[in-house]
Scaffold this active site. Structure first.
Site, mmCIF file in Angstrom:
data_model
loop_
_atom_site.group_PDB
_atom_site.id
_atom_site.type_symbol
_atom_site.label_atom_id
_atom_site.label_comp_id
_atom_site.label_asym_id
_atom_site.label_seq_id
_atom_site.Cartn_x
_atom_site.Cartn_y
_atom_site.Cartn_z
ATOM 1 N N ASP A 1 0.857 -1.165 0.000
ATOM 2 C CA ASP A 1 0.000 0.000 0.000
ATOM 3 C C ASP A 1 0.902 1.226 0.000
ATOM 4 O O ASP A 1 1.938 1.232 0.662
ATOM 5 C CB ASP A 1 -0.847 -0.010 1.280
ATOM 6 C CG ASP A 1 -2.244 0.507 1.063
ATOM 7 O OD1 ASP A 1 -2.371 1.537 0.397
ATOM 8 O OD2 ASP A 1 -3.187 -0.111 1.575
ATOM 9 N N ASP B 1 -3.258 4.524 -2.386
ATOM 10 C CA ASP B 1 -4.294 5.077 -1.529
ATOM 11 C C ASP B 1 -4.847 6.393 -2.100
ATOM 12 O O ASP B 1 -4.071 7.255 -2.518
ATOM 13 C CB ASP B 1 -3.668 5.336 -0.151
ATOM 14 C CG ASP B 1 -4.688 5.686 0.901
ATOM 15 O OD1 ASP B 1 -5.549 4.838 1.176
ATOM 16 O OD2 ASP B 1 -4.623 6.802 1.446
ATOM 17 N N GLU C 1 -7.005 3.415 -5.669
ATOM 18 C CA GLU C 1 -8.246 3.625 -4.930
ATOM 19 C C GLU C 1 -8.880 4.907 -5.467
ATOM 20 O O GLU C 1 -8.326 5.989 -5.305
ATOM 21 C CB GLU C 1 -7.971 3.751 -3.432
ATOM 22 C CG GLU C 1 -9.252 3.760 -2.636
ATOM 23 C CD GLU C 1 -9.095 4.241 -1.209
ATOM 24 O OE1 GLU C 1 -9.969 3.945 -0.393
ATOM 25 O OE2 GLU C 1 -8.107 4.929 -0.904
ATOM 26 N N HIS D 1 -10.751 -3.035 4.381
ATOM 27 C CA HIS D 1 -10.622 -2.515 5.745
ATOM 28 C C HIS D 1 -11.426 -1.235 5.966
ATOM 29 O O HIS D 1 -11.441 -0.721 7.071
ATOM 30 C CB HIS D 1 -9.151 -2.269 6.046
ATOM 31 C CG HIS D 1 -8.592 -1.198 5.149
ATOM 32 N ND1 HIS D 1 -8.441 -1.395 3.787
ATOM 33 C CD2 HIS D 1 -8.203 0.068 5.391
ATOM 34 C CE1 HIS D 1 -7.970 -0.270 3.243
ATOM 35 N NE2 HIS D 1 -7.809 0.623 4.191
ATOM 36 N N ASP D 2 -12.055 -0.710 4.910
ATOM 37 C CA ASP D 2 -12.858 0.511 5.044
ATOM 38 C C ASP D 2 -14.352 0.252 4.925
ATOM 39 O O ASP D 2 -15.141 1.200 4.886
ATOM 40 C CB ASP D 2 -12.480 1.520 3.947
ATOM 41 C CG ASP D 2 -11.078 2.071 4.113
ATOM 42 O OD1 ASP D 2 -10.628 2.206 5.269
ATOM 43 O OD2 ASP D 2 -10.433 2.366 3.092
#
Ligand code: GLC
Ligand code: CA
Length: 550
Positions: free
Chosen positions: A96, A197, A252, A326-327
């Site tokens: 990431d 990200d 993302e 994870h979000d």
């Protein structure tokens, strides 16, 4: 066809995956100890969420040192061992990378704070006060103003996320060069790619005007989402790093229309391999507002998914497919039934995802049907986004009970519970006290699931296998079979040689549907098929995949 179009990515949230030293926080040695498990599942790549040095205000998305592994996760040697061990098992590693902002504890920001003419000052986005106030009305994604005043400098810095996460100034070529240098450092370690990200937010409109808040979604995002130079910046990274290293990259891309997602991912443009977009997981927002008790209609979900399937394919873009990360709260709790039909639900979601065009992602725990945390008190939460949202709900007069219900449905903390490996107190995740404690004991675990007949894990395994061996799942054109069906999602994939049909009953009631001719059952989440010549009766949360060769 690229390898990563056939393979499956497994997302690890290291903090919650496997602790190896009893401090209650998952770590690199823990991950290494589970590589055989992942190899058995059949995945081809692992995406690791950030493990760089960080104060942890946003669990690592606030990076204080891009070049070091946070001691909580291990050392750089541990990391190199992980790379090696993964590669031995034919598993690629995607790291990431957070390039929109840093932590305020980053050396760059500490320097930037010293004075307006410090060379690092211009690494961040600063504005003078306007009539003694914030330079504009943009709202932080973690609640409140997106600006923070620094009295010593009499300036505001921009933070689209937490106040401890100042946004980087990509207009500054020096900053860009620092970033390229750092990306090369990790490339030289031998990693295989990056998950980038919030990458579509890095280029802000030059004059940063006030938002008119014309729609409930507006918060300033129109002035920095897919901004003026974003494609140039990404192409520059491609030329310098991604291309030469043959990287697999996934961006993302929140709040992005198809036309933009195509630009990011059409290989001709040399930007990214694939796109994470979020329209389908916003289907239960009420008028665009996440923090509400939401409901969704299946036809809304299928129409969003279908639009992305058809249009990305037509224009040469490539989707990353996912329900969870994870979000996101767990999809099994949100869109299906995580109690009575838990197994069927987990398998149904998996089948719907793996049947679509794109690269499928599994978030840790999907393969054992993990569900939401259902916390009952705000003190059980750790995540800033959730806590800020809760406080805002309370300030707006929402009563506590409702606010907690909303968080139970929408908070991303739901997905951050430690991985459930076995039936011991903390599921074999840690011998100490986990950083995030489960409230209820859930009897699902890897150990238990693997001992069940026709289990979810093996179902995923079968789907991963099918993706590697059935070209139609990769290149087949997509067609939604009934846009008005509010109970069963049926779609078709077809190329010159074969056709696949997926039918998924998203209700707890039986549904009878027409059965297409000449198809054979490939996979289903019930033991046998209930059908007569031209009708199939789908039981609660039943999903089936049929195939036909020409
Ligand atoms: C991304 C991450 C999320 C983080 C945010 C800010 O959306 O996935 O976890 O809070 O960016 O970095
Ligand atoms: Ca640990």
């Amino acid at each position: 066809m690229k390898e990563w179009q056939k393979e499956t990515v497994y997302q690890i949230y290291p903090r919650s995956f496997q602790d190896s030293n009893g401090d209650g926080i998952g770590d690199i040695n823990g991950i290494i100890s589970r590589l055989d498990y992942l190899q058995n599942l059949g995945i081809g790549l692992i995406w690791l969420t950030p493990m760089y040095v960080s104060p942890g205000n946003d669990n690592g998305y606030d990076i204080a040192d891009y070049y070091q592994i946070d001691p909580v996760f291990g050392t750089i040697d541990d990391f190199e061992r992980l790379l090696n061990e993964a590669h031995k098992r034919d598993i690629k590693i995607i790291m990431d990378m957070v390039l929109n902002h840093t932590s305020n504890e980053n050396h760059w920001f500490k320097e930037a704070l010293k004075s307006k003419d410090n060379p690092y000052h211009d690494y961040y986005i600063w504005k003078d006060p306007v009539d003694g106030h914030e330079p504009n009305n943009w709202v932080s994604k973690f609640s409140g103003s997106a600006w923070k005043y620094v009295p010593e400098l009499d300036q505001y810095y921009l933070h689209l996320y937490d106040v401890t996460m100042p946004d980087l100034n990509w207009r500054n070529p020096k900053l860009r060069n620092e970033i390229f240098k750092m990306l090369k450092f990790w490339a030289n370690k031998g990693i295989d790619g990056f998950r980038l990200d919030v990458i579509n937010n890095i280029s802000k409109a030059k004059d940063m005007p006030n938002d008119t808040f014309a729609t409930p979604l507006d918060d300033g995002r129109n002035f920095y989402t897919n901004g003026p130079h974003v494609h140039e910046y990404i192409h520059e990274m491609y030329e310098k790093v991604f291309g030469p290293n043959k990287f697999v990259t996934v961006g993302e891309l929140s709040s992005t229309p198809v036309s933009e997602a195509v630009k990011y991912t059409n290989p001709k443009r040399q930007e990214l391999s694939m796109a994470f977009t979020f329209h389908h997981v916003k289907v239960d927002y009420t008028n665009g507002n996440k923090w509400t008790l939401g409901h969704y209609k299946l036809t809304d979900l299928t129409s969003i998914l279908s639009k992305w399937q058809v249009q990305m394919n037509r224009q040469g873009g490539w989707n990353a497919l996912f329900w969870n990360n994870h979000d996101q709260p767990r999809a099994i709790s949100r869109f299906t039934n995580d109690e009575k039909y838990r197994d069927q639900s987990a398998k149904l979601l998996a089948m719907v995802e793996f049947g679509l065009q794109g690269t499928p992602y599994i978030y840790q725990g999907d393969e054992i049907a993990m569900k939401n945390a259902y916390f009952t008190d705000i003190s059980q939460y750790n995540d800033h986004e959730s806590i800020n949202a809760y406080n805002e709900l309370i300030d707006n007069g929402i009563d506590k009970e409702l606010a907690i219900m909303i968080l139970q449905q929408k908070s991303r903390e739901n997905a951050r519970l430690p991985m459930q490996w076995n039936s011991s107190k903390y599921y074999g995740f840690t011998t100490g006290q986990p950083w995030l404690k489960p409230l209820h004991h859930d009897d699902y675990s890897v150990e238990k699931v693997l001992n069940m007949k026709d289990n979810v894990f093996n179902f995923y395994k079968a789907l991963i296998f099918l993706r590697k061996h059935k070209a139609v799942l990769v290149d087949g054109e997509y067609k939604l079979l009934d846009a008005n069906d509010n109970s069963v999602y049926s779609y078709e994939r077809s190329n010159n040689n074969s056709k696949i049909i997926v039918m998924a009953n998203f209700t707890a009631q039986e549904q009878k549907r027409k059965l297409a001719e000449g198809f054979n059952l490939i996979l289903g989440n019930y033991e046998n098929l209930q059908s007569n010549e031209d009708t199939v009766t789908l039981r609660p949360y039943e999903s089936v995949m049929f195939g036909k060769k020409f």
